[in-house]
Design a protein around this motif. Structure first.
Motif, PDB file in Angstrom:
ATOM      1  N   GLY A 727     -36.108 -85.614  61.470  1.00  0.00           N
ATOM      2  CA  GLY A 727     -38.175 -86.687  61.175  1.00  0.00           C
ATOM      3  C   GLY A 727     -36.949 -87.711  62.049  1.00  0.00           C
ATOM      4  N   MET A 728     -36.501 -88.246  62.411  1.00  0.00           N
ATOM      5  CA  MET A 728     -35.910 -89.755  63.412  1.00  0.00           C
ATOM      6  C   MET A 728     -36.448 -89.592  64.473  1.00  0.00           C
ATOM      7  SD  MET A 728     -32.409 -90.535  61.870  1.00  0.00           S
ATOM      8  CE  MET A 728     -31.438 -91.322  59.389  1.00  0.00           C
ATOM      9  N   ARG A 729     -36.404 -90.705  65.785  1.00  0.00           N
ATOM     10  CA  ARG A 729     -36.424 -90.457  66.606  1.00  0.00           C
ATOM     11  C   ARG A 729     -35.690 -90.297  67.588  1.00  0.00           C
ATOM     12  NH1 ARG A 729     -40.429 -94.356  64.359  1.00  0.00           N
ATOM     13  NH2 ARG A 729     -38.932 -95.847  65.621  1.00  0.00           N
ATOM     14  N   VAL A 730     -34.961 -89.950  68.379  1.00  0.00           N
ATOM     15  CA  VAL A 730     -34.368 -90.391  69.053  1.00  0.00           C
ATOM     16  C   VAL A 730     -33.340 -91.828  69.355  1.00  0.00           C
ATOM     17  CG1 VAL A 730     -33.058 -89.804  71.401  1.00  0.00           C
ATOM     18  CG2 VAL A 730     -34.327 -88.122  70.312  1.00  0.00           C
ATOM     19  N   GLU A 731     -34.653 -92.302  69.536  1.00  0.00           N
ATOM     20  CA  GLU A 731     -33.646 -93.703  69.914  1.00  0.00           C
ATOM     21  C   GLU A 731     -33.085 -94.275  68.280  1.00  0.00           C
ATOM     22  OE1 GLU A 731     -36.842 -92.537  70.952  1.00  0.00           O
ATOM     23  OE2 GLU A 731     -37.606 -93.486  69.618  1.00  0.00           O
ATOM     24  N   GLU A 732     -34.056 -94.249  67.628  1.00  0.00           N
ATOM     25  CA  GLU A 732     -32.952 -95.011  66.748  1.00  0.00           C
ATOM     26  C   GLU A 732     -31.631 -93.751  66.029  1.00  0.00           C
ATOM     27  OE1 GLU A 732     -35.201 -94.919  62.321  1.00  0.00           O
ATOM     28  OE2 GLU A 732     -36.129 -93.558  63.822  1.00  0.00           O
ATOM     29  N   THR A 733     -31.718 -93.074  66.241  1.00  0.00           N
ATOM     30  CA  THR A 733     -30.076 -91.747  66.467  1.00  0.00           C
ATOM     31  C   THR A 733     -28.971 -92.447  65.894  1.00  0.00           C
ATOM     32  OG1 THR A 733     -31.602 -89.626  66.204  1.00  0.00           O
ATOM     33  CG2 THR A 733     -29.121 -89.371  66.259  1.00  0.00           C
ATOM     34  N   LEU A 734     -29.087 -93.076  67.110  1.00  0.00           N
ATOM     35  CA  LEU A 734     -27.407 -93.714  68.310  1.00  0.00           C
ATOM     36  C   LEU A 734     -26.784 -94.471  66.816  1.00  0.00           C
ATOM     37  CD1 LEU A 734     -27.727 -93.615  71.560  1.00  0.00           C
ATOM     38  CD2 LEU A 734     -26.719 -92.021  70.284  1.00  0.00           C
ATOM     39  N   GLU A 735     -27.603 -95.903  66.744  1.00  0.00           N
ATOM     40  CA  GLU A 735     -27.433 -96.597  65.039  1.00  0.00           C
ATOM     41  C   GLU A 735     -27.190 -95.931  63.726  1.00  0.00           C
ATOM     42  OE1 GLU A 735     -29.083-101.063  64.333  1.00  0.00           O
ATOM     43  OE2 GLU A 735     -30.164 -99.809  65.522  1.00  0.00           O
ATOM     44  N   THR A 736     -27.757 -95.254  63.357  1.00  0.00           N
ATOM     45  CA  THR A 736     -27.895 -94.816  62.145  1.00  0.00           C
ATOM     46  C   THR A 736     -26.272 -94.602  62.398  1.00  0.00           C
ATOM     47  OG1 THR A 736     -30.107 -94.863  62.062  1.00  0.00           O
ATOM     48  CG2 THR A 736     -28.642 -93.184  60.345  1.00  0.00           C
ATOM     49  N   LEU A 737     -26.005 -92.634  62.848  1.00  0.00           N
ATOM     50  CA  LEU A 737     -24.968 -92.476  63.359  1.00  0.00           C
ATOM     51  C   LEU A 737     -23.651 -93.029  63.951  1.00  0.00           C
ATOM     52  CD1 LEU A 737     -24.119 -89.425  63.303  1.00  0.00           C
ATOM     53  CD2 LEU A 737     -24.505 -89.146  65.558  1.00  0.00           C
ATOM     54  N   ASP A 738     -24.049 -94.104  64.179  1.00  0.00           N
ATOM     55  CA  ASP A 738     -22.419 -94.896  64.460  1.00  0.00           C
ATOM     56  C   ASP A 738     -21.923 -95.248  62.709  1.00  0.00           C
ATOM     57  OD1 ASP A 738     -21.334 -97.647  65.506  1.00  0.00           O
ATOM     58  OD2 ASP A 738     -19.968 -95.876  66.093  1.00  0.00           O
ATOM     59  N   GLY A 739     -22.914 -96.248  62.498  1.00  0.00           N
ATOM     60  CA  GLY A 739     -23.517 -97.092  60.566  1.00  0.00           C
ATOM     61  C   GLY A 739     -22.139 -95.875  59.864  1.00  0.00           C
ATOM     62  N   TYR A 740     -22.917 -94.193  59.933  1.00  0.00           N
ATOM     63  CA  TYR A 740     -22.608 -94.034  58.845  1.00  0.00           C
ATOM     64  C   TYR A 740     -20.803 -93.552  58.898  1.00  0.00           C
ATOM     65  CZ  TYR A 740     -22.354 -89.120  56.505  1.00  0.00           C
ATOM     66  OH  TYR A 740     -22.460 -88.518  55.500  1.00  0.00           O
ATOM     67  N   ILE A 741     -20.742 -92.663  59.968  1.00  0.00           N
ATOM     68  CA  ILE A 741     -19.191 -92.495  60.412  1.00  0.00           C
ATOM     69  C   ILE A 741     -18.338 -93.486  60.547  1.00  0.00           C
ATOM     70  CG2 ILE A 741     -17.606 -91.981  62.188  1.00  0.00           C
ATOM     71  CD1 ILE A 741     -19.312 -89.925  61.723  1.00  0.00           C
ATOM     72  N   ASP A 742     -18.679 -94.517  60.383  1.00  0.00           N
ATOM     73  CA  ASP A 742     -17.683 -95.833  60.714  1.00  0.00           C
ATOM     74  C   ASP A 742     -17.652 -95.597  58.534  1.00  0.00           C
ATOM     75  OD1 ASP A 742     -18.883 -98.122  63.177  1.00  0.00           O
ATOM     76  OD2 ASP A 742     -17.759 -96.032  62.881  1.00  0.00           O
ATOM     77  N   SER A 743     -18.952 -95.806  58.179  1.00  0.00           N
ATOM     78  CA  SER A 743     -18.948 -95.714  56.540  1.00  0.00           C
ATOM     79  C   SER A 743     -18.159 -94.978  55.849  1.00  0.00           C
ATOM     80  CB  SER A 743     -19.723 -96.490  56.122  1.00  0.00           C
ATOM     81  OG  SER A 743     -20.639 -97.465  56.130  1.00  0.00           O
ATOM     82  N   ALA A 744     -18.246 -93.854  56.222  1.00  0.00           N
ATOM     83  CA  ALA A 744     -17.296 -92.833  56.075  1.00  0.00           C
ATOM     84  C   ALA A 744     -15.663 -92.673  56.132  1.00  0.00           C
ATOM     85  CB  ALA A 744     -18.482 -90.885  56.581  1.00  0.00           C
ATOM     86  N   TYR A 745     -15.422 -92.948  57.811  1.00  0.00           N
ATOM     87  CA  TYR A 745     -13.951 -93.201  57.425  1.00  0.00           C
ATOM     88  C   TYR A 745     -13.462 -94.191  57.065  1.00  0.00           C
ATOM     89  CZ  TYR A 745     -10.137 -93.505  60.230  1.00  0.00           C
ATOM     90  OH  TYR A 745      -8.819 -93.936  61.173  1.00  0.00           O
ATOM     91  N   LEU A 746     -13.847 -95.171  56.960  1.00  0.00           N
ATOM     92  CA  LEU A 746     -13.384 -96.231  55.824  1.00  0.00           C
ATOM     93  C   LEU A 746     -13.284 -96.338  54.593  1.00  0.00           C
ATOM     94  CD1 LEU A 746     -15.069 -99.750  57.415  1.00  0.00           C
ATOM     95  CD2 LEU A 746     -12.877 -98.740  57.608  1.00  0.00           C
ATOM     96  N   ALA A 747     -14.093 -95.221  53.964  1.00  0.00           N
ATOM     97  CA  ALA A 747     -14.120 -94.766  52.008  1.00  0.00           C
ATOM     98  C   ALA A 747     -13.154 -93.058  52.576  1.00  0.00           C
ATOM     99  CB  ALA A 747     -15.447 -93.982  51.743  1.00  0.00           C
ATOM    100  N   GLU A 748     -12.542 -93.237  53.675  1.00  0.00           N
ATOM    101  CA  GLU A 748     -11.485 -92.503  53.886  1.00  0.00           C
ATOM    102  C   GLU A 748     -11.828 -90.542  53.583  1.00  0.00           C
ATOM    103  OE1 GLU A 748      -7.557 -95.081  52.249  1.00  0.00           O
ATOM    104  OE2 GLU A 748      -8.532 -93.090  51.462  1.00  0.00           O
ATOM    105  N   LEU A 749     -12.927 -90.468  53.446  1.00  0.00           N
ATOM    106  CA  LEU A 749     -14.025 -89.013  53.370  1.00  0.00           C
ATOM    107  C   LEU A 749     -12.720 -87.689  54.561  1.00  0.00           C
ATOM    108  CD1 LEU A 749     -17.381 -89.757  52.753  1.00  0.00           C
ATOM    109  CD2 LEU A 749     -15.140 -89.262  51.412  1.00  0.00           C
TER     110      LEU A 749
END
Length: 800
Positions: A727-749
């Motif tokens: 349901g997300m628009r393509v425009e907001e995808t990159l910012e949301t995805l980038d923040g999630y990937i960084d948080s998940a990596y720092l959480a050592e997932l």
């Protein structure tokens, strides 16, 4: 090569020549034996360390390479001299050359092939000359039995073939003559023999001339003549000519091979020199194994500000559990001999036959061995300063030839030592000041020690004089030491204690041996009261020291027992935790399998309902499938690392480490490193030897707490294993995805699921393009059956 400067007297009294004789027995051929018998310690620190490295490399390589030996190497010096003078070498001489070259090539291959691990030995491998062409020529011409073979030359092969043909013809013809019935009466026997290299028949002397021919010999009795029949003379001549031509060809071949050896004599000698040095290195390795010796650490003199007194030369000698290498290892008592930061002169006292002289010789002899590149019979960790000179005045030095008394001979030697010794020397004096009036001898001993201290010369001396003990106690830079004596058994213990002077125990020994009490008491009354008081005080100090040592040993034993018990409890707790985790993981895995089965059944039912407008049943199945999938995502197995489980560490075990002993299924503490393959471990109240590969390292001693300035890393809170982007628009995808990937990596997932749906595929393409270029993403894939298929992307992170 820079040898330690010392005379034969020092080497003799320290018995270094006996060490070299033992070393020579491990050498393989004469050159290296001569080298061993004339070997001397080095006064150059770099050279001595290199020799030590060579010995240790040889010990290690010998344990890996069974072919590392000098079997087949010969002393070729006389052979090479003969070849260079123009003499012809015999086939056996050439076989010696051939064998030596082949062994040289094999050793060169082994040493250079292991250069990365054994660089010092590889240097000797480079000096071994590869003379394969010489070995090939000799091997082509000379057999292993030392015979020149037919293959040595085409001409020799042809001549030997002709010789065999002529010999067959010759034997056939003379055999016919011998077996002719008409000749039987003339012959002693119907046999064929040889005289002067020619075939003949034994003719009875009374029938001389009945068989025409040439007489070559007769029997001792004269009854038999050995006649060469005229019918075979020419054939015999041809056979002998071919034999002589064959012999000339053999000589020519041997001369050519000799010239080849002479042409390569320089390179063969280079190999021989390297082989003798290599053999000496291997001999040092075998000698070290025979002594159960260890490599010492060699150091230079180290002047430091904390050394006292100011004359301290910076000498360091720390021999741990050192054994005299010439005494029976089953009975010799190890000693600890060391120089400290506040003393560099040791005065050893104690009763006769108590081991004072042995202590001196042990220190001096082990220093010589270490500087000669030999391992020493002492515990690992022993360290020695490298001395430029070593001097010793030990033993009965009475000289009948020079009409010198024992005292005069000692003083002559001492005067020479005082003129030559420097602060980088080691001086050893046995019974300093003995052999003369006790009062004068004591004064002389103190004066000599004062001179040595003021000159900063490392020294160890033995004495009986009480005044010297007191002097050592009160003089900075000098320390007392003693050898122990057991008054109960009236025998020495040979243990050396640095820091306490020894007692002569003469009166006590006399009483124990039955001297009448009145005589012993009378003698005691004649002794200086201050000496008696000093002996009494010394005995009290020893008793207090022994009591303290016993208390310390008990405390250490109790501490080890507590540590072992703690380790056992920790191991038991680990077993319980491992069992609990296994049960939980097994239960969760069963539940997960059931959920997967239910999910599969729902998918099967949906597929049976077919396509078309979604019904209420379809919507229920979709919701159930989604709920099951979420449950599957959370139902993961427990992590492998649990806080209560001891961490499995890597690296070699060290003293003090806690290890898990597999054979006992129990923990213990490493007490000693017996060898690179064996440890001594305390388990409970027991000490046992275990192989290194039979333990698992569990815990190291606690390190010092980190500095308060040390940075602390905070682990990011987990953002969850799943990101739903439908349901997300393509425009907001990159910012949301980038923040999630960084948080998940720092959480050592380890990985995450990104739900983007199938749709037109545009959102999926944007997500995967972003993941493809993200620095913390190692790989990604589409979801599998039950994970959402192409509507899901699973991304795995790079390892930290």
């Amino acid at each position: 090569m820079l040898f330690v400067l010392m005379n034969e007297h020092t080497l003799r009294v320290l018995e270094f020549d006996k060490i070299l004789n033992k070393l020579a027995r491990f050498c393989s051929f004469e050159i290296s034996k001569e080298l061993a018998e004339n070997w001397r310690p080095s006064a150059d620190l770099g050279e001595a360390r290199l020799w030590q490295q060579e010995t240790e490399e040889a010990r290690s390589l010998l344990s890996q390479q069974t072919e590392l030996h000098l079997g087949g190497v010969h002393d070729l010096r006389a052979i090479l001299e003969q070849a260079e003078r123009g003499g012809t070498l015999s086939p056996l001489d050439l076989i010696s050359v051939h064998s030596t070259i082949l062994r040289t090539r094999r050793l060169r291959h082994i040493l250079i092939g292991n250069a990365a691990q054994f660089p010092a030995l590889a240097e000797w491998g480079e000096l071994l000359q590869d003379l394969e062409h010489v070995a090939a020529e000799i091997g082509r011409a000379i057999s292993e039995r030392g015979e020149v073979m037919d293959s040595a030359s085409p001409k020799l092969s042809r001549l030997r073939s002709e010789v065999r043909v002529l010999q067959d013809r010759l034997q056939s013809r003379i055999q016919r003559i011998a077996t002719n019935p008409d000749n039987a009466i003339y012959l002693q026997e119907a046999i064929v023999t040889q005289r002067q290299g020619r075939y003949v028949l034994p003719v009875r002397s009374e029938f001389k001339g009945r068989i025409p021919g040439i007489v070559h010999d007769q029997s001792g009795s004269g009854a038999t003549l050995f006649v060469e029949p005229l019918g075979i003379v020419e054939l015999n001549n041809d056979w002998r000519r071919r034999q002589m031509e064959e012999q000339e060809e053999v000589k020519r071949i041997l001369r050519e091979l000799t010239e080849l050896v002479a042409d390569e004599a320089l390179y063969i000698r280079t190999s021989l020199a390297a082989l003798s040095s290599l053999d000496l290195i291997l001999a040092r390795a075998h000698f070290a194994d025979d002594l159960h010796a260890n490599q010492p650490e060699l150091l230079g003199f180290q002047r430091r500000a904390e050394l006292k007194p100011e004359q301290h030369p910076g000498v360091l000698m720390d021999l741990r559990q050192a054994r005299h290498p010439l005494l029976d290892p089953e009975t010799v008592v190890p000693i600890d001999f060391r120089y400290g930061d506040d003393y560099f002169i040791i005065v050893i006292t104690g009763p006769n036959t108590g081991g004072k002289t042995v202590s001196l010789k042990t220190a001096g002899l082990l220093a010589l061995m270490a500087q000669a590149g030999m391992a020493i019979p002492a515990k690992p960790g022993s360290r020695l300063t490298l001395f430029e000179h070593i001097y010793a005045d030990i033993g009965d030095e009475q000289s009948i030839e020079q009409s010198l008394s024992t005292f005069s001979s000692h003083m002559t030697n001492i005067v020479r030592i005082l003129h030559e010794a420097t602060p980088h020397s080691l001086v050893l004096f046995d019974e300093l000041g003995a052999g003369t009036d006790p009062e004068e001898g004591s004064a002389l001993a103190r004066a000599l020690l004062t001179h040595l201290r003021d000159s900063g010369i490392p020294t160890a001396a033995t004495t009986h004089y009480s005044e010297v003990k007191l002097f050592a106690h009160n003089t900075e830079g000098i320390v007392n030491a003693s050898v122990e004596f057991d008054l109960e058994s009236l025998s020495p213990t040979y243990e050396l204690t640095i820091g306490l002077p020894g007692r002569s125990n003469a009166l006590a020994i006399a009483r124990r041996l039955g001297l009448p009490r009145s005589i012993a008491d009378g003698a005691e009354n004649m002794v200086d009261p201050e000496s008696l008081a000093a002996d009494t005080l010394l005995e009290e100090i020893r008793s207090a020291r022994d009591a303290t040592r016993q208390s310390q040993q008990k405390a250490e034993a109790l501490e080890r027992m507590v540590a072992a018990r703690e380790a056992e409890l920790r191991a038991q707790l680990a077993k319980i935790e491992e069992a609990r985790r296994a049960v939980l993981n097994e239960t969760r895995e069963e539940a997960r399998a059931e959920l997967v089965a239910i999910n599969s059944e729902i998918s099967r039912i949906r597929s049976r309902l077919g396509k078309g407008a979604p019904t209420q049943h379809d919507r229920f199945l979709i919701e159930a499938e989604k709920a099951l999938q979420q449950r599957l995502d959370t139902e993961r197995a427990l992590p492998e690392e649990v806080g209560a489980v001891p961490e499995r560490l890597t690296g070699p075990a060290r003293v003090g480490d806690i290890v898990w002993v597999h054979s006992l299924q129990a923990s213990g503490q490493v007490q000693d490193i017996l060898s690179e393959n064996e440890l001594e471990v305390q388990v409970g109240s027991f000490r046992l030897k275990v192989p290194v590969d039979g333990v698992e390292l569990r815990e190291r001693p606690q390190a010092e707490p980190a500095s308060s300035a040390e940075a602390h890393v905070r682990v990011q809170a987990s953002p969850g294993m799943e990101l739903d982007m439908r349901g997300m628009r393509v425009e907001e995808t990159l910012e949301t995805l980038d923040g999630y990937i960084d948080s998940a990596y720092l959480a050592e997932l380890p990985w995450v699921r990104i739900i983007h749906g199938k749709g037109t595929g545009a959102l999926r393409q944007v997500v995967r393009d972003a993941l493809r270029n993200h620095p913390v993403v190692a790989k990604f894939r589409s979801g599998e059956q039950g994970e959402g298929g192409d509507g899901v992307t699973v991304a795995h992170f790079v390892s930290k």
